[in-house]
Design an enzyme around this catalytic site. Structure first.
Site, PDB file in Angstrom:
ATOM      1  N   SER A   1      11.297 136.668  -0.088  1.00 35.22           N
ATOM      2  CA  SER A   1      10.344 135.560  -0.182  1.00 35.22           C
ATOM      3  C   SER A   1       9.144 136.013  -0.993  1.00 35.22           C
ATOM      4  CB  SER A   1       9.880 135.138   1.210  1.00 35.22           C
ATOM      5  OG  SER A   1       8.717 134.336   1.064  1.00 35.22           O
TER       6      SER A   1
ATOM      7  N   HIS B   1      13.583 133.470  -2.935  1.00 35.64           N
ATOM      8  CA  HIS B   1      13.161 132.447  -1.969  1.00 35.64           C
ATOM      9  C   HIS B   1      11.709 132.054  -2.242  1.00 35.64           C
ATOM     10  CE1 HIS B   1      13.500 130.435   2.003  1.00 35.64           C
ATOM     11  NE2 HIS B   1      12.245 130.824   2.197  1.00 35.64           N
TER      12      HIS B   1
ATOM     13  N   ASP C   1       8.602 129.645  -1.063  1.00 38.12           N
ATOM     14  CA  ASP C   1       8.077 128.892   0.082  1.00 38.12           C
ATOM     15  C   ASP C   1       6.993 127.913  -0.361  1.00 38.12           C
ATOM     16  OD1 ASP C   1       9.484 129.923   2.426  1.00 38.12           O
ATOM     17  OD2 ASP C   1       8.582 131.841   1.881  1.00 38.12           O
TER      18      ASP C   1
ATOM     19  N   MET D   1       4.400 125.117   0.694  1.00 38.11           N
ATOM     20  CA  MET D   1       3.683 124.659   1.895  1.00 38.11           C
ATOM     21  C   MET D   1       2.574 123.686   1.501  1.00 38.11           C
ATOM     22  SD  MET D   1       3.327 128.237   3.945  1.00 38.11           S
ATOM     23  CE  MET D   1       4.715 129.370   4.124  1.00 38.11           C
TER      24      MET D   1
ATOM     25  N   HIS E   1      12.243 126.468  -0.445  1.00 32.62           N
ATOM     26  CA  HIS E   1      12.098 126.062   0.953  1.00 32.62           C
ATOM     27  C   HIS E   1      10.854 125.181   1.060  1.00 32.62           C
ATOM     28  CE1 HIS E   1      11.228 127.616   5.343  1.00 32.62           C
ATOM     29  NE2 HIS E   1      11.500 126.327   5.307  1.00 32.62           N
TER      30      HIS E   1
ATOM     31  N   MET F   1       8.221 123.213   2.941  1.00 35.45           N
ATOM     32  CA  MET F   1       7.565 122.978   4.232  1.00 35.45           C
ATOM     33  C   MET F   1       6.482 121.941   3.956  1.00 35.45           C
ATOM     34  SD  MET F   1       7.641 126.941   5.361  1.00 35.45           S
ATOM     35  CE  MET F   1       7.994 127.402   3.674  1.00 35.45           C
TER      36      MET F   1
ATOM     37  N   MET G   1      14.993 128.893  11.302  1.00 42.19           N
ATOM     38  CA  MET G   1      13.674 129.537  11.310  1.00 42.19           C
ATOM     39  C   MET G   1      13.567 130.452  12.535  1.00 42.19           C
ATOM     40  SD  MET G   1      12.227 128.446   8.564  1.00 42.19           S
ATOM     41  CE  MET G   1      10.753 129.438   8.860  1.00 42.19           C
TER      42      MET G   1
ATOM     43  N   ASP H   1      15.261 132.863   8.387  1.00 41.81           N
ATOM     44  CA  ASP H   1      13.959 132.941   7.714  1.00 41.81           C
ATOM     45  C   ASP H   1      12.862 133.240   8.727  1.00 41.81           C
ATOM     46  OD1 ASP H   1      11.885 132.805   5.952  1.00 41.81           O
ATOM     47  OD2 ASP H   1      12.157 130.691   5.444  1.00 41.81           O
TER      48      ASP H   1
HETATM   49  C1  DX5 Z   1       7.612 131.305   6.732  1.00 44.26           C
HETATM   50  C2  DX5 Z   1       8.375 131.332   5.424  1.00 44.26           C
HETATM   51  C3  DX5 Z   1       9.156 132.572   5.224  1.00 44.26           C
HETATM   52  C4  DX5 Z   1       8.347 133.823   5.182  1.00 44.26           C
HETATM   53  C5  DX5 Z   1       9.206 134.951   5.609  1.00 44.26           C
HETATM   54  O1  DX5 Z   1       7.026 130.068   6.893  1.00 44.26           O
HETATM   55  O2  DX5 Z   1       9.298 130.258   5.367  1.00 44.26           O
HETATM   56  O3  DX5 Z   1      10.030 132.495   4.109  1.00 44.26           O
HETATM   57  O4  DX5 Z   1       7.807 134.084   3.927  1.00 44.26           O
HETATM   58  O5  DX5 Z   1       8.387 136.065   5.595  1.00 44.26           O
HETATM   59  P1  DX5 Z   1       8.587 137.313   6.558  1.00 44.26           P
HETATM   60  O6  DX5 Z   1       9.904 137.943   6.196  1.00 44.26           O
HETATM   61  O7  DX5 Z   1       7.417 138.140   6.173  1.00 44.26           O
HETATM   62  O8  DX5 Z   1       8.573 136.820   7.973  1.00 44.26           O
HETATM   63 ZN    ZN Z   2      10.939 130.319   3.801  1.00 43.40          ZN
END
Ligand code: DX5
Ligand code: ZN
Length: 237
Positions: free
Chosen positions: A12, A37, A39, A41, A70, A72, A141, A176
């Site tokens: 990620s 990956h 993320d 948000m 991903h 969110m 998750m 994840d």
């Molecule tokens: C959390 C994200 C993850 C996160 C994982 O909301 O969706 O992808 O970056 O990071 P680690 O491996 O540090 O928990």
């Molecule tokens: Zn993620």
């Protein structure tokens, strides 16, 4: 990319240097990452803000493996075409992000992307039972989404249930949150094949010391292999 259940490590880039994404993506891919990956948000569905379609489009120029985005965010539907145009390969959306996940998944595939559905820790496996033939990935998750570096929440029972529900369908199970050398074998043993990892991949390294990323990726992959049934049982496939 043909479907298979070999273990895939998806770093990620939430844990990368935000001022240097191009070099960070090259570093992790050179060091053995299978997917990248990303993320996204929105400060509303989750209490953190990252980046939107223009940034994802810029990342695309550096990704040579698979760009795994991903989301969110809520709502999702108004942004599906923008993430397709940004070059997303796999677009994962949260089942909790709106009332019409079925419509969203249809729209993701119609836009030419593979479709993933993510489940927060409090959402049961059964929530996807009517979606199994319209998805390419289920993201389980193992933290409450929003931040990297959080503590792993044990969802192995959910993963086992999902693996049974999927049967022979070509659907990946992705984990994840909090994946490291300790937790990787647990989730792989339960049936996961795609491991997202932020903190445990980027820890200790920089783009000037990419071999540290490589060591971290290899360590997670080796730990995951211990969880594979055919290895741990000592029997051939
Ligand atoms: C959390 C994200 C993850 C996160 C994982 O909301 O969706 O992808 O970056 O990071 P680690 O491996 O540090 O928990
Ligand atoms: Zn993620």
């Amino acid at each position: 990319m043909p479907f298979d259940r070999t273990i895939k490590i998806a770093p990620s880039i939430l844990s990368a240097d935000f001022a240097n994404f191009g070099a960070e993506i090259k570093a992790i891919e050179d060091q053995g990452a299978d997917w990248v990956h990303v993320d996204v948000m929105d400060g509303h569905f989750v209490p953190n803000l990252t980046f939107g379609p223009p940034a994802v489009k810029a990342f695309r120029r550096h990704v040579t493996t698979l760009m795994d985005v991903h989301l969110m965010i809520a709502p999702v539907d108004p942004y599906i075409d923008a993430f397709a145009e940004a070059g997303t390969d796999m677009l994962t959306t949260h089942i909790e992000a709106g009332p019409h996940i079925h419509r969203t998944l249809q729209a993701v595939r119609a836009a030419g992307m593979k479709a993933g559905v993510a489940l927060n820790p409090g959402t049961p496996a059964e929530a996807v039972v009517h979606l199994l033939d319209m998805i390419d990935l289920i993201c389980v998750m193992t933290v409450n989404p929003g931040f990297g570096g959080q503590t792993f929440i044990d969802m192995t029972a959910k993963v086992r249930t999902l693996r049974g529900m999927i049967g022979d369908r070509p659907v990946h199970i992705q984990i994840d949150g909090g994946v490291d050398t300790q937790t990787a074998p647990l989730v792989v043993r339960a049936g996961a094949d795609v491991l997202v990892s932020g903190a445990a991949v980027f820890r200790g390294g920089t783009v000037d010391t990419p071999e540290i990323y490589g060591n971290n990726i290899r360590a997670i992959r080796a730990a995951a292999a211990v969880g594979q049934p055919e290895v741990s049982c000592g029997r051939p496939k």
